[in-house]
Scaffold this motif. Structure first.
Motif, PDB file in Angstrom:
ATOM      1  N   PRO A 124       0.597  -1.144  -0.166  1.00 35.12           N
ATOM      2  CA  PRO A 124      -0.295  -0.305  -0.407  1.00 35.12           C
ATOM      3  C   PRO A 124       0.732   1.349   0.023  1.00 35.12           C
ATOM      4  N   ASN A 125       2.361   1.238   0.717  1.00 33.33           N
ATOM      5  CA  ASN A 125       2.798   2.634   0.821  1.00 33.33           C
ATOM      6  C   ASN A 125       3.740   2.442  -0.531  1.00 33.33           C
ATOM      7  N   ILE A 126       3.727   1.803  -1.903  1.00 37.26           N
ATOM      8  CA  ILE A 126       4.481   1.946  -2.164  1.00 37.26           C
ATOM      9  C   ILE A 126       3.060   2.243  -3.784  1.00 37.26           C
ATOM     10  N   PHE A 127       2.519   1.142  -4.124  1.00 38.25           N
ATOM     11  CA  PHE A 127       1.138   1.194  -5.414  1.00 38.25           C
ATOM     12  C   PHE A 127       0.011   1.355  -4.684  1.00 38.25           C
ATOM     13  N   CYS A 128      -0.046   3.002  -3.777  1.00 39.58           N
ATOM     14  CA  CYS A 128      -0.790   3.996  -3.891  1.00 39.58           C
ATOM     15  C   CYS A 128      -1.685   4.317  -5.240  1.00 39.58           C
ATOM     16  N   PHE A 129      -2.780   4.310  -5.072  1.00 42.35           N
ATOM     17  CA  PHE A 129      -3.290   5.460  -6.364  1.00 42.35           C
ATOM     18  C   PHE A 129      -4.760   6.852  -5.964  1.00 42.35           C
ATOM     19  N   LYS A 130      -5.351   7.231  -6.210  1.00 38.03           N
ATOM     20  CA  LYS A 130      -6.752   7.379  -6.666  1.00 38.03           C
ATOM     21  C   LYS A 130      -7.111   7.831  -7.801  1.00 38.03           C
ATOM     22  N   THR A 131      -8.319   7.551  -8.025  1.00 45.19           N
ATOM     23  CA  THR A 131      -8.410   7.588  -9.519  1.00 45.19           C
ATOM     24  C   THR A 131      -9.721   8.474  -8.962  1.00 45.19           C
ATOM     25  N   LYS A 132     -10.603   9.536 -10.835  1.00 48.38           N
ATOM     26  CA  LYS A 132     -11.569   9.855 -10.899  1.00 48.38           C
ATOM     27  C   LYS A 132     -12.481   9.295 -11.554  1.00 48.38           C
ATOM     28  N   LYS A 133     -13.826   9.234 -11.492  1.00 48.84           N
ATOM     29  CA  LYS A 133     -14.805   8.982 -12.324  1.00 48.84           C
ATOM     30  C   LYS A 133     -15.367   9.709 -13.468  1.00 48.84           C
ATOM     31  N   THR A 134     -15.503   9.162 -14.177  1.00 53.81           N
ATOM     32  CA  THR A 134     -15.826   9.985 -15.747  1.00 53.81           C
ATOM     33  C   THR A 134     -16.667   9.684 -16.472  1.00 53.81           C
ATOM     34  N   CYS A 135     -17.588  10.123 -17.870  1.00 48.88           N
ATOM     35  CA  CYS A 135     -18.375   9.551 -18.165  1.00 48.88           C
ATOM     36  C   CYS A 135     -17.721   7.938 -18.921  1.00 48.88           C
ATOM     37  N   TRP A 136     -16.194   8.423 -19.234  1.00 55.28           N
ATOM     38  CA  TRP A 136     -15.741   6.852 -19.951  1.00 55.28           C
ATOM     39  C   TRP A 136     -14.677   5.563 -19.123  1.00 55.28           C
ATOM     40  N   THR A 141      -5.800   9.357 -11.310  1.00 50.49           N
ATOM     41  CA  THR A 141      -5.362  10.810 -11.183  1.00 50.49           C
ATOM     42  C   THR A 141      -3.791  10.977 -10.575  1.00 50.49           C
ATOM     43  N   SER A 142      -3.746   9.664  -9.825  1.00 54.44           N
ATOM     44  CA  SER A 142      -2.479   9.872  -9.108  1.00 54.44           C
ATOM     45  C   SER A 142      -2.319   8.769  -9.136  1.00 54.44           C
ATOM     46  N   ILE A 143      -0.512   8.480  -8.780  1.00 54.66           N
ATOM     47  CA  ILE A 143       0.475   7.127  -8.659  1.00 54.66           C
ATOM     48  C   ILE A 143       1.706   7.223  -7.413  1.00 54.66           C
ATOM     49  N   HIS A 144       1.853   6.569  -6.308  1.00 57.25           N
ATOM     50  CA  HIS A 144       2.269   6.962  -5.094  1.00 57.25           C
ATOM     51  C   HIS A 144       2.586   8.293  -4.713  1.00 57.25           C
ATOM     52  N   GLY A 145       1.966   8.530  -4.843  1.00 59.05           N
ATOM     53  CA  GLY A 145       1.067   9.777  -4.022  1.00 59.05           C
ATOM     54  C   GLY A 145       1.660  11.634  -5.298  1.00 59.05           C
ATOM     55  N   LEU A 146       1.734  11.112  -6.567  1.00 55.37           N
ATOM     56  CA  LEU A 146       2.368  12.068  -7.711  1.00 55.37           C
ATOM     57  C   LEU A 146       1.234  11.386  -8.497  1.00 55.37           C
ATOM     58  N   ALA A 147       0.562  13.921  -8.825  1.00 56.10           N
ATOM     59  CA  ALA A 147      -0.519  13.647  -8.611  1.00 56.10           C
ATOM     60  C   ALA A 147      -0.523  14.232 -10.901  1.00 56.10           C
ATOM     61  N   GLY A 148      -0.534  13.676 -11.352  1.00 52.23           N
ATOM     62  CA  GLY A 148      -0.814  14.574 -13.121  1.00 52.23           C
ATOM     63  C   GLY A 148      -0.765  15.999 -13.279  1.00 52.23           C
ATOM     64  N   ASN A 149      -0.925  16.954 -13.232  1.00 54.81           N
ATOM     65  CA  ASN A 149      -0.718  18.518 -13.052  1.00 54.81           C
ATOM     66  C   ASN A 149      -1.736  19.221 -14.346  1.00 54.81           C
ATOM     67  N   LYS A 150      -2.428  19.997 -15.295  1.00 56.43           N
ATOM     68  CA  LYS A 150      -2.351  20.741 -16.070  1.00 56.43           C
ATOM     69  C   LYS A 150      -1.767  21.555 -16.217  1.00 56.43           C
ATOM     70  N   THR A 151      -0.794  21.998 -15.303  1.00 57.09           N
ATOM     71  CA  THR A 151      -0.511  23.475 -15.610  1.00 57.09           C
ATOM     72  C   THR A 151       1.180  22.718 -16.407  1.00 57.09           C
ATOM     73  N   GLU A 152       1.562  21.717 -15.438  1.00 56.58           N
ATOM     74  CA  GLU A 152       2.512  21.074 -15.386  1.00 56.58           C
ATOM     75  C   GLU A 152       2.468  20.267 -17.136  1.00 56.58           C
ATOM     76  N   ARG A 153       1.511  19.619 -17.877  1.00 52.63           N
ATOM     77  CA  ARG A 153       1.342  18.898 -18.897  1.00 52.63           C
ATOM     78  C   ARG A 153       1.510  17.666 -18.690  1.00 52.63           C
ATOM     79  N   THR A 154       1.457  16.606 -17.016  1.00 47.99           N
ATOM     80  CA  THR A 154       1.186  16.036 -16.703  1.00 47.99           C
ATOM     81  C   THR A 154       0.374  15.055 -16.249  1.00 47.99           C
ATOM     82  N   TYR A 155       0.755  13.405 -16.609  1.00 46.25           N
ATOM     83  CA  TYR A 155      -0.295  12.243 -16.356  1.00 46.25           C
ATOM     84  C   TYR A 155       0.717  11.286 -15.962  1.00 46.25           C
TER      85      TYR A 155
END
Length: 187
Positions: A124-136, A141-155
């Protein structure tokens, strides 16, 4: 493409709608309609939004004028329950480098999301992740505490044997001994 694909499996439905309904307004290049429809017909769509958008062009209509009820063919039955082993890796080379990998056992016909949950359960400390629901479907949105960022254009981009996945984590079905990589990327 030579196999009838227009874009990827998720842009194919909109491309077919455009080609089917607007042909009177442009001089289209010759395209193999039957081959394109075979690509769509042979794909096992799982998300309701994808099904809703691909059915109208199959009956020669746009999404807006489809109306009525369409018959959706039954999904194929899965094999009896059995386990598969999948290797799952997460990699970040953009900042604060990390790379972790694990092998997990999941039931046959599991999705990538189920593999990610199994990896999280084991470590759990390594492979933690978050998701958000979309119509698809779920979007990571994030893995291992690292989230994508629209400003930095990361995903987080997902690969199987260095080929980008064309399906989401909630629908992509894995094969035994497949290696899935989640790589923090720039778009």
């Amino acid at each position: 493409r030579h196999n009838g694909m227009i874009g990827n499996i998720y842009s194919m439905d909109l491309a077919l709608q455009a080609l089917e309904t607007s042909s009177e307004f442009y001089a289209p290049r010759k395209w193999d309609r039957a081959q394109a429809f075979r690509v769509v017909y042979n794909h096992d769509y799982q998300q309701p939004m994808a099904i809703a958008q691909v059915l109208p062009p199959l009956v020669g209509k746009s999404y807006l004028n489809a109306g009525g009820v369409c018959h959706v063919p039954a999904l194929p039955l899965s094999r009896p329950a059995a386990s598969i082993t999948v290797q799952f890796s997460i990699t970040n080379t953009l900042k604060n480098y990390f790379h972790y990998s694990t092998s997990v056992e999941v039931p046959y016909n599991s999705t990538l999301l189920q593999v990610m949950k199994a990896a999280r359960k084991e470590k759990p400390n390594i492979f933690c992740f978050k998701t958000k629901k979309t119509c698809w479907g779920p979007f990571v949105t994030s893995i291992h505490g690292l989230a994508g960022n629209k400003t930095e254009r990361t995903y987080w981009q997902f690969f199987s044997c260095w080929s980008p996945l064309e399906e989401g984590v909630g629908t992509y079905k894995l094969k035994n001994w497949e290696h899935i990589q989640a790589i923090f990327s720039i778009y």
